[in-house]
Design a protein around this motif. Structure first.
Motif, mmCIF file in Angstrom:
data_model
loop_
_atom_site.group_PDB
_atom_site.id
_atom_site.type_symbol
_atom_site.label_atom_id
_atom_site.label_comp_id
_atom_site.label_asym_id
_atom_site.label_seq_id
_atom_site.Cartn_x
_atom_site.Cartn_y
_atom_site.Cartn_z
ATOM 1 N N ALA A 99 17.950 55.551 44.822
ATOM 2 C CA ALA A 99 18.866 55.336 43.702
ATOM 3 C C ALA A 99 20.108 54.551 44.127
ATOM 4 N N SER A 138 23.192 54.595 40.140
ATOM 5 C CA SER A 138 23.040 55.446 41.323
ATOM 6 C C SER A 138 23.390 56.904 41.086
ATOM 7 N N LYS A 140 20.419 58.367 37.168
ATOM 8 C CA LYS A 140 19.399 58.209 38.211
ATOM 9 C C LYS A 140 18.141 59.026 37.928
#
Length: 325
Positions: A274, A263, A267
């Motif tokens: 994400a 995330s 990403k």
């Protein structure tokens, strides 16, 4: 007059030598601390120092091994002529940190520290090798070198009498395995131990310090680490995992690393999904941790961070075809 000026210049030159050496030591120490922080995908020397303090609070011996492993990994990278930027960022030291810690914990005998530090040196070379092999794929190496190296050294204890396995790692027959889901779960301890288990720690104060270290590097990173730990705890409980393991954070640390990696750190281009893909990947680490731990039971090996590596590679590779992930 001219002689006096030359003497002064020579004196200034001589006096400047210690400052150069001190500067090199500070540079080495800073890069080593970043190697410690890179275990949780952070490039921050202060965060690395906080983590080192947390480890030392748990065990002075383990704290010393951690620092030495980080320094050895950094020195091996320097001696090998690795890219200066990668060394400064701690990218060639974090696998050395984890390898040194794991080997000194999972081996026994008075000289296991020698094997642990030798493993830390090898881990730096292995990391460089994997970085080269993975370069074309644009997929990060992560902690794969540490995992494979640690597993093989632990397995070598069955054939090499000079390396002895800790009594805590006992091969188990799956036909006699019984799942024990009894007992209560302390939610706070489970969440805090999740981050601590990244560094093999399971006490309250070290867990708090490591969370502080992550938040110091970035509020978003800290938030993700909390979310990952909470998610793993509840998913493991919902799926009927062993309460003891959940309470010790053994389902949490891979989820924390995965959500941070997917995330935030890797990403790529701006991606509004994400965080969602990071959450899903973090949840996936729970059944993969359970399955991998079961697969390794007959060998007496710990899962380490392999669930994190597998889930992160899964999402990052899928993004090459489905960028919205």
């Amino acid at each position: 007059m001219g002689t006096d000026q030359q003497t002064l210049k020579d004196g200034e030159f001589v006096n400047s030598l210690p400052s150069v050496k001190n500067g090199e030591f500070v540079h080495l120490f800073t890069a080593s601390l970043k190697g410690i922080s890179q275990v949780i995908l952070i490039e921050n020397a202060i965060s690395g120092l906080l983590i080192l303090i947390a480890i030392t609070i748990e065990s002075y011996y383990l704290g010393i091994i951690t620092l030495l492993s980080a320094i050895i990994g950094t020195l091996v990278a320097k001696a090998g002529g690795a890219d200066g930027q990668s060394i400064n960022q701690g990218l060639l030291g974090y696998n050395s940190v984890l390898t040194g810690m794991a080997l000194v914990l999972f081996l026994s005998g008075p000289y296991r520290w020698i094997i642990a530090l030798a493993g830390a040196a090898i881990a730096a070379v292995f990391t460089a090798t994997m970085n080269h092999m993975m370069k074309r794929t644009e997929i990060p190496t992560l902690t794969f070198p540490y995992i494979i190296l640690t597993w093989f050294i632990l397995l070598s204890t069955y054939k090499l009498n000079g390396i002895r396995l800790s009594s805590d790692l006992v091969p188990q027959d799956l036909t006699h395995w019984k799942l024990n889901i009894g007992g209560e779960i302390n939610l706070l301890n489970g969440i805090l131990d999740g981050i601590g288990q990244v560094f093999f720690l399971d006490n309250l104060i070290p867990g708090i310090l490591i969370f502080i270290a992550v938040f110091f590097a970035g509020i978003k990173l800290g938030t993700y680490s909390v979310v990952g730990s909470v998610l793993a705890l509840f998913v493991a409980y919902f799926l009927g995992g062993e309460h003891t393991l959940i309470g010790l954070g053994l389902y949490g640390y891979n989820a924390i690393l995965t959500i941070i990696a997917v995330s935030s750190v890797f990403k790529g281009e701006p991606n509004r999904f994400a965080l969602l893909s990071g959450i899903l990947a973090a949840c996936l680490t729970v059944p993969i941790t359970a399955g991998l731990s079961t697969f390794l039971l007959p060998y007496g090996l710990p899962a380490l961070t392999m669930p994190f590596v597998l889930c992160t590679w899964l999402v990052l590779s899928a993004r090459k075809i489905m960028p919205n992930l």
